[in-house]
Write a protein that holds these residues in place. Structure first.
Motif, PDB file in Angstrom:
ATOM      1  N   LEU A 108       0.824  -1.210   0.000  1.00 38.83           N
ATOM      2  CA  LEU A 108       0.000   0.000   0.000  1.00 38.83           C
ATOM      3  C   LEU A 108       0.867   1.273   0.000  1.00 38.83           C
ATOM      4  O   LEU A 108       0.624   2.206  -0.759  1.00 38.83           O
ATOM      5  N   ARG A 111       2.942   2.993  -3.052  1.00 41.23           N
ATOM      6  CA  ARG A 111       2.276   3.801  -4.077  1.00 41.23           C
ATOM      7  C   ARG A 111       2.606   5.279  -3.896  1.00 41.23           C
ATOM      8  O   ARG A 111       2.439   6.067  -4.814  1.00 41.23           O
ATOM      9  N   THR A 112       3.057   5.644  -2.695  1.00 40.43           N
ATOM     10  CA  THR A 112       3.340   7.060  -2.434  1.00 40.43           C
ATOM     11  C   THR A 112       4.844   7.314  -2.470  1.00 40.43           C
ATOM     12  O   THR A 112       5.643   6.385  -2.468  1.00 40.43           O
ATOM     13  N   TYR A 116       5.138  11.764   1.782  1.00 34.62           N
ATOM     14  CA  TYR A 116       3.915  10.983   1.932  1.00 34.62           C
ATOM     15  C   TYR A 116       4.243   9.550   2.353  1.00 34.62           C
ATOM     16  O   TYR A 116       3.520   8.942   3.125  1.00 34.62           O
TER      17      TYR A 116
ATOM     18  N   VAL B 231      -1.231  15.631   5.474  1.00 36.40           N
ATOM     19  CA  VAL B 231      -1.015  14.637   4.429  1.00 36.40           C
ATOM     20  C   VAL B 231      -2.343  14.307   3.742  1.00 36.40           C
ATOM     21  O   VAL B 231      -2.424  14.206   2.513  1.00 36.40           O
ATOM     22  N   ILE B 235      -0.085  18.407   1.085  1.00 36.08           N
ATOM     23  CA  ILE B 235       0.894  19.274   1.735  1.00 36.08           C
ATOM     24  C   ILE B 235       0.933  20.651   1.090  1.00 36.08           C
ATOM     25  O   ILE B 235       0.992  20.765  -0.132  1.00 36.08           O
ATOM     26  N   MET B 288      -6.364   7.967   6.729  1.00 32.62           N
ATOM     27  CA  MET B 288      -5.200   8.482   6.021  1.00 32.62           C
ATOM     28  C   MET B 288      -4.650   7.452   5.042  1.00 32.62           C
ATOM     29  O   MET B 288      -4.316   7.785   3.902  1.00 32.62           O
ATOM     30  N   LEU B 292      -4.381   8.006   1.069  1.00 32.00           N
ATOM     31  CA  LEU B 292      -3.092   7.956   0.368  1.00 32.00           C
ATOM     32  C   LEU B 292      -3.059   6.859  -0.686  1.00 32.00           C
ATOM     33  O   LEU B 292      -2.394   7.003  -1.709  1.00 32.00           O
ATOM     34  N   VAL B 293      -3.771   5.777  -0.425  1.00 28.13           N
ATOM     35  CA  VAL B 293      -3.775   4.701  -1.415  1.00 28.13           C
ATOM     36  C   VAL B 293      -4.560   5.152  -2.648  1.00 28.13           C
ATOM     37  O   VAL B 293      -4.163   4.915  -3.790  1.00 28.13           O
ATOM     38  N   PRO B 296      -2.450   9.419  -3.838  1.00 28.53           N
ATOM     39  CA  PRO B 296      -1.138   9.445  -3.183  1.00 28.53           C
ATOM     40  C   PRO B 296      -0.629  10.849  -2.854  1.00 28.53           C
ATOM     41  O   PRO B 296       0.320  10.978  -2.114  1.00 28.53           O
ATOM     42  N   GLU B 297      -1.212  11.907  -3.397  1.00 32.47           N
ATOM     43  CA  GLU B 297      -0.737  13.251  -3.090  1.00 32.47           C
ATOM     44  C   GLU B 297      -1.675  14.000  -2.164  1.00 32.47           C
ATOM     45  O   GLU B 297      -1.601  15.215  -2.048  1.00 32.47           O
TER      46      GLU B 297
END
Lengths: 315, 305
Positions: A108, A111-112, A116, B231, B235, B288, B292-293, B296-297
């Motif tokens: 998971l 991916r970032t 992050y 996050v 950001i 979170m 993010l998954v 992602p940004e």
């Protein structure tokens, strides 16, 4: 370059020799405290070395590495609590649980990128922390006392301090040897290539995420081993082992020693924990000195201890 | 019904408080690209300053204003002495250096104020319950937090979107090199932004102080929440931080309030009461991870503050 390289080699050799001979000194002098302290240092050094594999070589800044310490520890603690005392079951379970956790969160998290990634690994570690706090059967917030250390038949007695010390040392050297082999293998070259330039590696045709994930899982598994050792060392495991400040400690050890250097994390851990110990003997407010010291190290000693000793091309 | 309204307001209040903390963090993060773990320490210092100054002056408002000023100065001093030398380093150096600062501040506080926590007593005019709806009372102080935080949020919005300084801040968030090349005094701007962030953290700390005890390490848990918020929000995005903060505050408060009862519907009472606290603490991190998954940004990627 040649001379500074030698200084580095000499220090590492001295440290290795010192660690190997320490029990002789403590047994002769009867100073068992030193042995206990260094057992702890060696275990943390193993954890720091595993973090260095992904952080220093792979460029993956994990801020949740302490989670594996907890998972490895809880695997041992929970099995012991349920009456399964054999190390031959406990330890493989600890490693497998850590590997599985690393596989899931790695799949998971990867991916970032960048900050992050730092934050998502932190989030997963905090989740593990809260899960452990919620385990009422196994002590919850208060932690779980382990009444009997892992039993390895007649092979090795973990309650014997010297034997346990050498087991930890064996694990540390084994871990570092493994990391050394990995780093210098084709796989390790690819991972280091990813740290330098991920896009190019992808363009060349490497399945980027798969390489990173495998590296992430290996690192987590090694740290899980450190967790199992730590639980046996303290006869206790608690959620605090996974708290984010512990992950921060591990990061500090790696950076202090020098990222991407094979023995750097070991030197960093020794320096960090010895300094902590020495300062706390000297004053109750040891962090008052430790904090600014870290700041000064960042400001003026880039590359950590390893950097000061003179960096070779590759660890 | 009463409980729902009350918990909803509690969630809003906590969310707004988190926003004050996260706003400073996201500004510093977005503009200087600086990871400041010591932001929680500034929050703690704000609370300690407030407890000291209020006891010293005997006036709650005056004490808080002094504490705000003190935190602002501390932030500027910190930036000037140490942190500005770290801006062009990588994130790991930031983490290490500010981790050191956390250690330093915690022990400095222990040395100066002692290991026991402090209490910040409220003046009588803030302790009366306030009738918000017929038959529904809510503590005046919590209501005051909501009002102050909303005003600060509005002010922040106006400053960032409507003034020249704000324009520079936004420009800095989207392209740092360019505003430097255009002849803007980046160093001064950075110091200013850091001071602003410190003051916001201090404000959050001193407003939270009367509700919880003022104690060492109070900044660390909430710092992680603030990081989670920026996050999730993306950001550098103040709007993202605002929405994410309200969202996180709500989830945290409502989860703690209602999850145990919800779980009791499906689990045995004993199992529910042990699982619920852990689960409600996890909810935020779960949120979170999901954000993010999927994105992602973050929800509002930078460049759109």
């Amino acid at each position: 370059m040649k001379a500074s390289l030698n200084a580095r080699t000499i220090i590492v050799a001295l440290v290795v020799a010192g660690l190997l001979l320490l029990p002789v000194y403590t047994t002769l002098s009867g100073n068992m405290f030193g042995l206990t302290l260094f057992t702890r240092i060696i275990i943390y050094a193993l954890a720091a070395a595993s973090l260095n594999l992904i952080m220093g070589y792979g460029g993956m800044m994990s801020f949740g590495h302490a989670a594996y310490l907890g998972i490895g520890g809880y695997a041992v603690g929970i099995l012991a609590h349920e009456g399964i005392g054999s190390g031959f079951i406990q330890w493989p379970v600890a490693l497998a649980a850590s590997a599985l956790f690393a596989l899931v969160i790695g799949a998971l998290s990867l991916r970032t990128r960048g900050v992050y990634f730092i934050m998502i690994t932190l989030a997963f570690a905090q989740m593990a922390y809260y899960v452990a706090s919620g385990l009422a059967r196994y002590g919850g917030d208060d932690g779980l006392t382990i009444y009997k250390r892992s039993d390895f038949g007649g092979l090795i007695d973990l309650s014997n301090r010297v034997q346990f010390y050498y087991l930890c040392l064996f694990c540390l050297f084994g871990g570092i040897y493994l990391i050394w082999r990995i780093v210098n293998s084709r796989f390790g070259m690819v991972v280091q290539g990813l740290r330098s330039n991920e896009r190019r590696m992808q363009a060349i045709g490497f399945p980027v995420n798969r390489y990173k994930l495998v590296c992430f899982v290996i690192s987590g598994t090694i740290c899980g081993l450190a967790g199992a050792l730590l639980a046996n060392n303290t006869d206790f495991v608690s959620p605090a082992a996974m708290y984010w400040t512990r992950s921060g400690d591990l990061m500090v050890m790696v950076i202090l020693g020098g990222m991407g250097s094979l023995f750097g994390p070991v030197l960093g851990t020794i320096a960090f924990l010895l300094l902590e110990e020495a300062l706390s003997q000297f004053t109750e407010y040891w962090a008052l000195i430790m904090g600014p010291l870290l700041l000064l190290i960042v400001l003026f000693a880039r590359g950590g201890i390893d950097g000061m000793l003179g960096r070779a091309r590759r660890g | 019904m009463l409980l729902v309204v009350e918990q909803f307001l509690n969630g809003l209040q906590f969310g707004l408080l988190l926003f004050l903390l996260a706003a400073g963090l996201t500004l510093v993060f977005g503009i200087m690209d600086f990871v400041n773990l010591a932001h929680g320490s500034l929050y703690m210092m704000g609370a300690y300053f407030a407890a000291t100054f209020v006891a010293w002056t005997g006036n709650f408002v005056l004490g808080c204003v002094l504490a705000l000023g003190a935190t602002l100065l501390l932030g500027i001093l910190l930036e000037f002495v140490a942190l500005r030398h770290l801006y062009n380093r990588d994130h790991l150096d930031h983490v290490l250096a500010t981790f050191g600062l956390i250690l330093f501040f915690n022990d400095a506080v222990r040395l100066i104020w002692g290991p026991a926590g402090l209490a910040l007593p409220l003046p009588p005019w803030l302790t009366v319950p306030f009738q918000i709806m017929p038959g529904v009372y809510y503590p005046a102080y919590r209501l005051a937090i909501i009002v102050v935080a909303l005003l600060v949020a509005l002010l922040l919005y106006l400053v960032v979107m409507r003034t020249r300084i704000g324009m520079l801040i936004r420009a800095g968030a989207s392209n740092r090199e360019m505003i430097g090349a255009l002849g803007i005094n980046i160093k001064l701007l950075y110091t200013l932004v850091f001071g602003l962030g410190a003051a916001l953290a201090g404000l959050a700390g001193l407003m939270q102080a009367p509700i919880l005890t003022v104690q060492i390490g109070m900044g660390e848990n909430i710092l992680i929440l603030a990081f989670v918020i920026i996050v999730i929000g993306g950001i550098g995005s103040i709007r993202g931080a605002f929405l994410a903060a309200i969202f996180v505050g709500m989830i945290d408060t409502l989860g703690r309030a209602f999850l145990p009862d919800l779980l009791r519907q499906v689990l045995s009472s004993a199992a529910a009461s042990t699982a619920a606290p852990a689960l409600s603490s996890m909810l935020i991190y779960l949120l979170m991870a999901i954000v993010l998954v999927v994105r992602p940004e973050g929800l509002f990627p930078a460049g759109r503050p």
